[in-house]
Design an enzyme around this catalytic site. Structure first.
Site, short mmCIF file in Angstrom:
data_model
loop_
_atom_site.label_atom_id
_atom_site.label_comp_id
_atom_site.label_asym_id
_atom_site.label_seq_id
_atom_site.Cartn_x
_atom_site.Cartn_y
_atom_site.Cartn_z
N ASP A 69 -3.13 -1.31 -6.97
CA ASP A 69 -3.45 -1.69 -6.30
C ASP A 69 -5.34 -2.26 -6.38
OD1 ASP A 69 -5.10 -1.97 -3.32
OD2 ASP A 69 -3.47 -0.33 -2.69
N SER A 89 -7.73 -2.69 -3.18
CA SER A 89 -8.20 -1.08 -3.42
C SER A 89 -9.83 -0.63 -4.69
CB SER A 89 -7.13 0.11 -3.69
OG SER A 89 -6.99 0.04 -2.45
N GLN A 97 0.23 2.38 -5.76
CA GLN A 97 -1.14 2.67 -6.00
C GLN A 97 -2.45 2.07 -7.26
OE1 GLN A 97 -1.54 6.84 -4.87
NE2 GLN A 97 -2.82 6.47 -3.31
N TYR A 150 -2.68 -0.46 8.24
CA TYR A 150 -3.64 -1.05 8.29
C TYR A 150 -4.40 -1.66 10.02
CZ TYR A 150 -3.23 -3.29 3.88
OH TYR A 150 -4.14 -4.14 2.55
N ARG A 153 0.35 -1.23 0.17
CA ARG A 153 -0.35 -0.31 0.22
C ARG A 153 0.89 1.22 0.49
NH1 ARG A 153 -4.82 -1.86 1.67
NH2 ARG A 153 -6.50 -1.86 -0.09
P1 NAD Z 1 -9.86 -3.04 5.52
O1 NAD Z 1 -9.71 -3.39 4.26
O2 NAD Z 1 -8.08 -4.25 6.20
O3 NAD Z 1 -10.23 -2.83 7.35
C1 NAD Z 1 -11.33 -1.49 6.58
C2 NAD Z 1 -11.26 -1.06 7.26
O4 NAD Z 1 -12.01 -1.37 8.61
C3 NAD Z 1 -9.76 0.03 8.08
O5 NAD Z 1 -10.68 1.15 7.51
C4 NAD Z 1 -9.66 -0.39 9.17
O6 NAD Z 1 -9.16 0.12 10.02
C5 NAD Z 1 -11.81 -0.74 9.91
N1 NAD Z 1 -11.33 -1.94 11.02
C6 NAD Z 1 -10.42 -2.68 11.46
N2 NAD Z 1 -11.06 -3.29 12.39
C7 NAD Z 1 -12.16 -2.16 13.22
C8 NAD Z 1 -12.81 -2.25 14.45
N3 NAD Z 1 -12.60 -3.35 15.23
N4 NAD Z 1 -14.07 -1.03 14.15
C9 NAD Z 1 -13.97 0.29 13.52
N5 NAD Z 1 -13.53 -0.64 11.98
C10 NAD Z 1 -12.06 -1.44 12.08
O7 NAD Z 1 -8.51 -1.84 5.05
P2 NAD Z 1 -8.88 -1.12 4.06
O8 NAD Z 1 -9.89 -0.60 3.23
O9 NAD Z 1 -7.79 -2.51 2.58
O10 NAD Z 1 -6.86 0.06 3.64
C11 NAD Z 1 -6.82 0.00 5.60
C12 NAD Z 1 -5.35 0.98 5.01
O11 NAD Z 1 -4.36 1.09 4.12
C13 NAD Z 1 -5.75 2.39 5.07
O12 NAD Z 1 -5.32 3.09 5.92
C14 NAD Z 1 -6.19 3.07 3.91
O13 NAD Z 1 -6.34 4.35 3.81
C15 NAD Z 1 -4.93 2.47 3.16
N6 NAD Z 1 -4.46 2.17 2.79
C16 NAD Z 1 -3.30 2.93 1.65
C17 NAD Z 1 -2.57 2.81 0.14
C18 NAD Z 1 -2.22 3.51 -0.69
O14 NAD Z 1 -0.86 4.23 0.66
N7 NAD Z 1 -1.63 2.85 -1.98
C19 NAD Z 1 -3.92 2.17 -0.32
C20 NAD Z 1 -5.17 1.95 -0.31
C21 NAD Z 1 -5.17 1.95 1.26
#
Ligand code: NAD
Length: 381
Positions: A130, A133, A127, A228, A122
């Site tokens: 990804d 995403s 990006q 994460y 990530r």
């Molecule tokens: P994910 O699918 O693993 O989880 C979805 C969401 O659930 C997350 O926001 C997580 O914080 C939340 N979550 C987990 N446990 C929880 C709980 N007990 N109560 C409430 N919420 C809870 O996550 P994702 O959507 O794949 O993204 C995860 C991270 O990666 C984020 O910080 C996102 O910004 C980051 N990200 C970065 C990039 C990049 O830099 N290129 C791209 C995509 C995502």
């Protein structure tokens, strides 16, 4: 280099790994692309459109799997598919390495060099590759539409001759990629939206989409490596439940998207909370396949409990195969470009994207996390 686009055989999988537009760009660079007959049919890309893009249609799957340098697909391969691959062949797809490590072991013993789209780092540089995403965005959008269709109320506020309708209240739990798209979609439909996440960093993003962020102060670090979420303590779970319970009770629609990588999804909506909701309310649980964020979710089913409908959809990106495939194809082709900048495969394991994404090479399982997951599976048997 010869790339093969496999036809998906997983039940319900309608996406295809490469779409004609992307193939046209690859063939212009001298890459040969073979597409299994009918591979794009379920996503409305005909064999003719692939041929027009410069691809060759292959009727026999064994020829495609056995003769190309790189097989690209969406869903994890079945044993029968792996056994058709040649030693040293490359496979790219969603391989679910932590959920199903035995598949990785099969790939290693076959001598396949396997790349898992789930493992794309990530980072800003990665990006455009990804796929988690891009597909989570599709799922978040569709989850809101499913919720709106199942909700017995309008989402927007309406001022009509027949009276004023108040907007629906939507509560989104988990504001990662899917959750943010669910928020944006619910806002576009005119709902009043609240959202909650244990990562405080998402507050601004939630607010910028016009939703209210429900804050819970926790006394522990909730963010792990890569941004994460990490699994939180029992005390933190109790605290969050106290706060979110009232927001769940007040909502017409709850959409849950919370995940912790490699773990069962956290339960955020207990049976008691469901019973406190108004009859007619709807829960859409995007974590249904990982055990569910709602205690009453059944994956692939709609359950009605005291008038509350709990929907546990499976593989939502496959329900929007045109755009889901288009986005996935862009992710995969960008990775291919990195692996073969001049049209020939050069695997540079010093590149963090190649290194982190590669699961198996020359008979070895390269990822420590996957090796641990495989040991855990073996220990259970
Ligand atoms: P994910 O699918 O693993 O989880 C979805 C969401 O659930 C997350 O926001 C997580 O914080 C939340 N979550 C987990 N446990 C929880 C709980 N007990 N109560 C409430 N919420 C809870 O996550 P994702 O959507 O794949 O993204 C995860 C991270 O990666 C984020 O910080 C996102 O910004 C980051 N990200 C970065 C990039 C990049 O830099 N290129 C791209 C995509 C995502």
């Amino acid at each position: 280099m010869k790339i093969g686009v496999a036809k998906e055989i997983e039940v319900g999988e309608r996406r295809v790994a490469l779409v004609p537009d992307v193939i046209a760009r690859l063939t212009k660079q001298g890459v040969e692309v073979w597409v299994e007959k009918g591979a794009g049919e379920a996503a409305f890309f005909s064999d003719e459109t692939y041929t027009a893009a410069g691809a060759k249609i292959i009727s026999d799957p064994a020829t495609l799997w056995g003769e190309v340098d790189v097989v690209v697909k969406v869903a994890p391969p079945k044993e029968a598919e792996i056994s058709q691959m040649r030693q040293g062949g490359v496979l790219i797809g969603f391989l679910n390495p932590l959920g199903n490590p035995p598949v990785v072991a099969q790939l290693a013993s076959r001598g396949v060099t396997a790349f898992s789209m789930e493992m794309i780092p990530r980072t800003s540089r990665a990006q455009s590759m990804d796929a988690l995403s891009s597909q989570a965005g599709v799922a978040g959008y569709k989850a809101t539409l499913i919720a709106a269709a199942a909700c017995p109320k309008f989402f927007p506020m309406l001022t009509t001759a027949a009276g004023t309708i108040r907007p629906a209240k939507v509560f989104i739990m988990g504001a990662g990629v899917a959750g943010l798209q669910a928020i944006a979609t619910a806002r576009r439909l005119g709902a009043v939206v609240e959202a909650f996440d244990i990562r405080p960093a998402v507050k601004e993003e939630v607010q910028s989409l016009g939703a209210k962020f429900v804050e819970v102060q926790l006394a522990e670090e909730t963010v792990a490596a890569g941004g994460y979420a990490r699994e939180i303590s029992e005390e933190s779970k109790r605290r969050t439940q106290e706060v979110v319970a009232q927001h769940i009770a007040a909502a017409d629609v709850v959409i849950t998207t919370a995940q912790v990588p490699g773990k069962k999804a956290p339960v955020l909506v207990t049976e008691e909370m469901v019973l406190a909701m108004k009859p007619g309310s709807v829960i859409v649980d995007l974590a249904a396949e990982q055990g569910g964020n709602c205690a009453l979710t059944q994956a692939g089913k709609d359950v009605v409990v005291q008038g509350v409908t709990i929907i546990g959809p499976i593989n939502l990106p496959a329900s929007m195969p045109v755009h889901a495939s288009q986005m996935y194809a862009k992710n995969v082709s960008t990775l291919l470009q990195l692996m073969a900048p001049k049209g020939e495969l050069i695997l540079n394991f010093e590149d963090d994207i190649i290194r982190d994404t590669c699961l198996t090479h020359q008979g070895e399982i390269r990822s420590e996390r996957v090796r641990d997951a495989l040991e855990a599976v073996k220990a259970k048997v």
